[in-house]
Enzyme design. Structure first.
Site, PDB file in Angstrom:
ATOM      1  NE  ARG A  70      28.649 -55.738 -22.091  1.00 13.64           N
ATOM      2  CZ  ARG A  70      28.128 -55.835 -20.903  1.00 13.64           C
ATOM      3  NH1 ARG A  70      27.969 -57.284 -20.505  1.00 13.64           N
ATOM      4  NH2 ARG A  70      27.847 -54.944 -20.049  1.00 13.64           N
ATOM      5  CE  LYS A  80      39.033 -63.166 -26.887  1.00 16.23           C
ATOM      6  NZ  LYS A  80      40.455 -63.263 -26.294  1.00 16.23           N
ATOM      7  N   GLY A  81      32.987 -64.942 -23.418  1.00 15.85           N
ATOM      8  CA  GLY A  81      32.373 -65.645 -22.611  1.00 15.85           C
ATOM      9  C   GLY A  81      33.073 -66.235 -21.425  1.00 15.85           C
ATOM     10  CB  ALA A  82      32.942 -65.132 -17.961  1.00 15.96           C
ATOM     11  CG  HIS A 117      40.176 -56.686 -20.790  1.00 16.40           C
ATOM     12  ND1 HIS A 117      39.616 -57.846 -20.241  1.00 16.40           N
ATOM     13  CD2 HIS A 117      39.751 -55.558 -20.242  1.00 16.40           C
ATOM     14  CE1 HIS A 117      38.535 -57.432 -19.499  1.00 16.40           C
ATOM     15  NE2 HIS A 117      38.596 -56.092 -19.264  1.00 16.40           N
ATOM     16  CE  LYS A 144      26.627 -61.838 -14.187  1.00 16.22           C
ATOM     17  NZ  LYS A 144      27.090 -60.517 -14.552  1.00 16.22           N
ATOM     18  NE  ARG A 179      31.584 -64.481 -13.610  1.00 13.49           N
ATOM     19  CZ  ARG A 179      30.673 -64.129 -12.759  1.00 13.49           C
ATOM     20  NH1 ARG A 179      30.436 -65.597 -11.898  1.00 13.49           N
ATOM     21  NH2 ARG A 179      29.888 -63.292 -12.315  1.00 13.49           N
ATOM     22  NE  ARG A 180      36.731 -60.064 -14.640  1.00 11.97           N
ATOM     23  CZ  ARG A 180      35.740 -60.764 -14.836  1.00 11.97           C
ATOM     24  NH1 ARG A 180      34.544 -60.352 -14.061  1.00 11.97           N
ATOM     25  NH2 ARG A 180      35.570 -61.342 -16.010  1.00 11.97           N
ATOM     26  CG  ASP A 240      26.064 -58.611 -17.462  1.00  8.01           C
ATOM     27  OD1 ASP A 240      26.159 -57.571 -18.235  1.00  8.01           O
ATOM     28  OD2 ASP A 240      26.274 -58.547 -16.555  1.00  8.01           O
ATOM     29  CG  MET A 241      25.013 -64.720 -22.536  1.00 10.04           C
ATOM     30  SD  MET A 241      23.337 -65.101 -22.463  1.00 10.04           S
ATOM     31  CE  MET A 241      22.445 -64.158 -23.986  1.00 10.04           C
TER      32      MET A 241
HETATM   33  C1  LIG Z   1      32.706 -55.039 -20.367  1.00  9.72           C
HETATM   34  C2  LIG Z   1      32.642 -56.585 -20.371  1.00  9.72           C
HETATM   35  C3  LIG Z   1      31.482 -57.213 -20.035  1.00  9.72           C
HETATM   36  C4  LIG Z   1      31.450 -58.717 -20.080  1.00  9.72           C
HETATM   37  N1  LIG Z   1      30.129 -59.231 -20.176  1.00  9.72           N
HETATM   38  C5  LIG Z   1      30.317 -60.464 -20.021  1.00  9.72           C
HETATM   39  C6  LIG Z   1      29.004 -61.220 -20.052  1.00  9.72           C
HETATM   40  O1  LIG Z   1      27.926 -60.565 -20.101  1.00  9.72           O
HETATM   41  N2  LIG Z   1      28.806 -62.610 -20.130  1.00  9.72           N
HETATM   42  C7  LIG Z   1      30.157 -63.334 -20.075  1.00  9.72           C
HETATM   43  O2  LIG Z   1      29.993 -64.376 -20.366  1.00  9.72           O
HETATM   44  N3  LIG Z   1      31.260 -62.729 -20.235  1.00  9.72           N
HETATM   45  C8  LIG Z   1      31.287 -61.464 -19.960  1.00  9.72           C
HETATM   46  N4  LIG Z   1      32.518 -60.740 -20.191  1.00  9.72           N
HETATM   47  C9  LIG Z   1      33.875 -61.537 -19.848  1.00  9.72           C
HETATM   48  C10 LIG Z   1      34.422 -62.251 -21.089  1.00  9.72           C
HETATM   49  O3  LIG Z   1      33.427 -63.070 -21.615  1.00  9.72           O
HETATM   50  C11 LIG Z   1      35.685 -62.551 -20.825  1.00  9.72           C
HETATM   51  O4  LIG Z   1      35.556 -63.533 -20.130  1.00  9.72           O
HETATM   52  C12 LIG Z   1      36.922 -61.564 -20.551  1.00  9.72           C
HETATM   53  O5  LIG Z   1      36.555 -60.329 -20.923  1.00  9.72           O
HETATM   54  C13 LIG Z   1      38.358 -62.135 -20.821  1.00  9.72           C
HETATM   55  O6  LIG Z   1      38.507 -62.153 -22.179  1.00  9.72           O
HETATM   56  P1  LIG Z   1      39.221 -60.798 -23.064  1.00  9.72           P
HETATM   57  O7  LIG Z   1      38.831 -60.806 -24.561  1.00  9.72           O
HETATM   58  O8  LIG Z   1      38.936 -59.732 -22.338  1.00  9.72           O
HETATM   59  O9  LIG Z   1      40.689 -61.077 -23.185  1.00  9.72           O
HETATM   60  P2  LIG Z   1      41.631 -62.277 -23.055  1.00  9.72           P
HETATM   61  O10 LIG Z   1      42.084 -62.451 -24.542  1.00  9.72           O
HETATM   62  O11 LIG Z   1      41.334 -63.461 -22.056  1.00  9.72           O
HETATM   63  O12 LIG Z   1      42.907 -61.361 -22.525  1.00  9.72           O
HETATM   64  C14 LIG Z   1      43.392 -60.313 -23.032  1.00  9.72           C
HETATM   65  C15 LIG Z   1      44.402 -59.683 -22.050  1.00  9.72           C
HETATM   66  O13 LIG Z   1      43.870 -59.110 -21.080  1.00  9.72           O
HETATM   67  C16 LIG Z   1      44.319 -59.524 -20.007  1.00  9.72           C
HETATM   68  N5  LIG Z   1      43.056 -59.618 -18.895  1.00  9.72           N
HETATM   69  C17 LIG Z   1      41.920 -60.142 -19.252  1.00  9.72           C
HETATM   70  N6  LIG Z   1      41.268 -60.246 -17.876  1.00  9.72           N
HETATM   71  C18 LIG Z   1      42.045 -59.759 -17.266  1.00  9.72           C
HETATM   72  C19 LIG Z   1      41.823 -59.845 -15.569  1.00  9.72           C
HETATM   73  N7  LIG Z   1      40.691 -59.832 -14.847  1.00  9.72           N
HETATM   74  N8  LIG Z   1      42.675 -58.794 -14.987  1.00  9.72           N
HETATM   75  C20 LIG Z   1      43.878 -58.557 -15.573  1.00  9.72           C
HETATM   76  N9  LIG Z   1      44.255 -58.791 -16.963  1.00  9.72           N
HETATM   77  C21 LIG Z   1      43.220 -59.284 -17.668  1.00  9.72           C
HETATM   78  C22 LIG Z   1      44.628 -60.918 -20.176  1.00  9.72           C
HETATM   79  O14 LIG Z   1      45.715 -61.353 -19.218  1.00  9.72           O
HETATM   80  C23 LIG Z   1      45.391 -60.829 -21.403  1.00  9.72           C
HETATM   81  O15 LIG Z   1      46.793 -60.112 -21.140  1.00  9.72           O
HETATM   82  C24 LIG Z   1      32.706 -59.251 -20.240  1.00  9.72           C
HETATM   83  C25 LIG Z   1      33.696 -58.643 -20.570  1.00  9.72           C
HETATM   84  C26 LIG Z   1      33.692 -57.365 -20.477  1.00  9.72           C
HETATM   85  C27 LIG Z   1      35.426 -56.873 -20.800  1.00  9.72           C
END
Ligand SMILES: Cc1cc2nc3c(=O)[nH]c(=O)nc-3n(C[C@H](O)[C@H](O)[C@H](O)COP(=O)(O)OP(=O)(O)OC[C@H]3O[C@@H](n4cnc5c(N)ncnc54)[C@H](O)[C@@H]3O)c2cc1C
Length: 305
Positions: free
Chosen positions: A182, A185-187, A225, A97, A286-287, A131-132
């Site tokens: 990469r 969606k955005g966190a 995921h 970051k 965040r998780r 990372d963003m």
């Molecule tokens: C490898 C990686 C790198 C990332 N890097 C960045 C970044 O640089 N900047 C940024 O802003 N965001 C980042 N993110 C986070 C991302 O933006 C999302 O906030 C996060 O991945 C949730 O969206 P999703 O598309 O995975 O799943 P969703 O559509 O939200 O969920 C899909 C399914 O996965 C499950 N799920 C999702 N997260 C969890 C969890 N923590 N525990 C258990 N189950 C879960 C949900 O319950 C659901 O069933 C990253 C994510 C990943 C996987």
């Protein structure tokens, strides 16, 4: 979406953060998402994933620094991490970051640190993912990425967040350069004038950007995921003969373990984002914000104690 916003808002309270850190440790939830507090603790976790055919991206947990010495310390820690990856012969790159390297202090401070890390990555033939972060840094991060990409084309990559309206334009500008992007969606918590407030719109944009990236000269890291996003990517890459060497899937440590194995069995590359370090509470929050069941687990352990 409402639950996520609420948790991210509550996370701004320091007292609550300390409480979550305490409960995260006590319930064992932290250990599910964080690979220990030191490089020494993280290495066996990476080795175990490598043994299953999964590569990783190691992230040293930490939030924005406001002090030059702290930024310098984070930089040295990333240099040590790259050396440890090399010495332990594990298959991992690193995710960083820029606010940890001083982006919030001054862009030049951050650039100096980023270049020092990239010099090491180049010398060791490794790769650094930037990372963003929250939207106040998007432009600076993309600018620093483009600047360093021209100097270290094989050793640096960036992230695009599908929830931002601007991301389609960013993808159209960056993807013809043949860089490593990469898509996630955005966190972060973003206002409706810059990010899609509705989940369906974010999902729709994710698919649109995914297709643009997969058909571009860039390498795509599909970070989600979400089963329907992954299955869409699977069908799309098959229909358009996108070579396996052109993309990979990414998930975070502790989420979707069975699905990760399934992706590998299909012959795809799977990279797990492995965070470690002492500063893990904001990451855990965040998780938690992404899955109500995780918060329930934490609360249940409170009543058990
Ligand atoms: C490898 C990686 C790198 C990332 N890097 C960045 C970044 O640089 N900047 C940024 O802003 N965001 C980042 N993110 C986070 C991302 O933006 C999302 O906030 C996060 O991945 C949730 O969206 P999703 O598309 O995975 O799943 P969703 O559509 O939200 O969920 C899909 C399914 O996965 C499950 N799920 C999702 N997260 C969890 C969890 N923590 N525990 C258990 N189950 C879960 C949900 O319950 C659901 O069933 C990253 C994510 C990943 C996987």
């Amino acid at each position: 979406m409402l639950f996520r916003t609420l948790i991210l808002k509550l996370a701004q309270s320091e007292a609550l953060m300390n409480f979550i850190a305490h409960m995260g440790r006590r319930s064992g939830l932290a250990g599910r998402f964080v690979a220990g507090e030191s490089i020494e603790e993280a290495m066996p976790v990476v080795q175990e994933l490598n043994d299953k055919g999964i590569v990783t991206s190691l992230n040293l947990l930490g939030e924005e620094v406001s002090d030059k010495n702290e930024a310098e310390r984070s930089t040295q820690s990333y240099i040590s991490l790259l050396k440890a990856i090399h010495e332990n012969r594990v298959e991992s790159n690193v995710s960083i970051k820029l606010t940890q390297l001083g982006l919030g202090i001054h862009r030049q401070v951050c650039e100096k640190h980023l270049r020092a890390i990239l010099d090491t990555a180049r010398a060791l033939n490794n790769f650094v993912r930037i990372d963003m972060e929250g939207s106040r840094y998007t432009q600076d991060i993309l600018d620093l990425f483009q600047q360093t990409f021209s100097l270290y084309p094989n050793h640096v990559g960036v992230v695009i967040q599908a929830y931002l309206y601007r991301s389609e334009e960013d993808v159209r500008q960056l993807s013809p350069l043949g860089c490593n992007i990469r898509l996630c969606k955005g966190a972060y918590m973003e206002p409706a004038d810059i990010a899609f407030p509705k989940r369906q719109d974010v999902d729709r944009n994710f698919i649109k950007l995914l297709e643009l990236l997969l058909l571009s000269p860039s390498y795509t890291a599909i970070a989600t995921h979400n089963v329907s996003m992954i299955e869409h990517a699977h069908r799309f890459t098959a229909q358009h003969d996108v070579p396996l060497s052109h993309y990979e899937y990414q998930m975070v440590y502790g989420v979707g373990r069975e699905y990760q194995n399934q992706i590998i069995r299909r012959g795809n590359k799977m990279r797990v984002y492995v965070p470690f370090g002492t500063h893990w509470a904001p990451y855990l929050v965040r998780r938690l914000a992404e899955r109500p069941a995780n918060l329930l687990f934490l609360l249940k352990s409170l009543f058990r104690s």
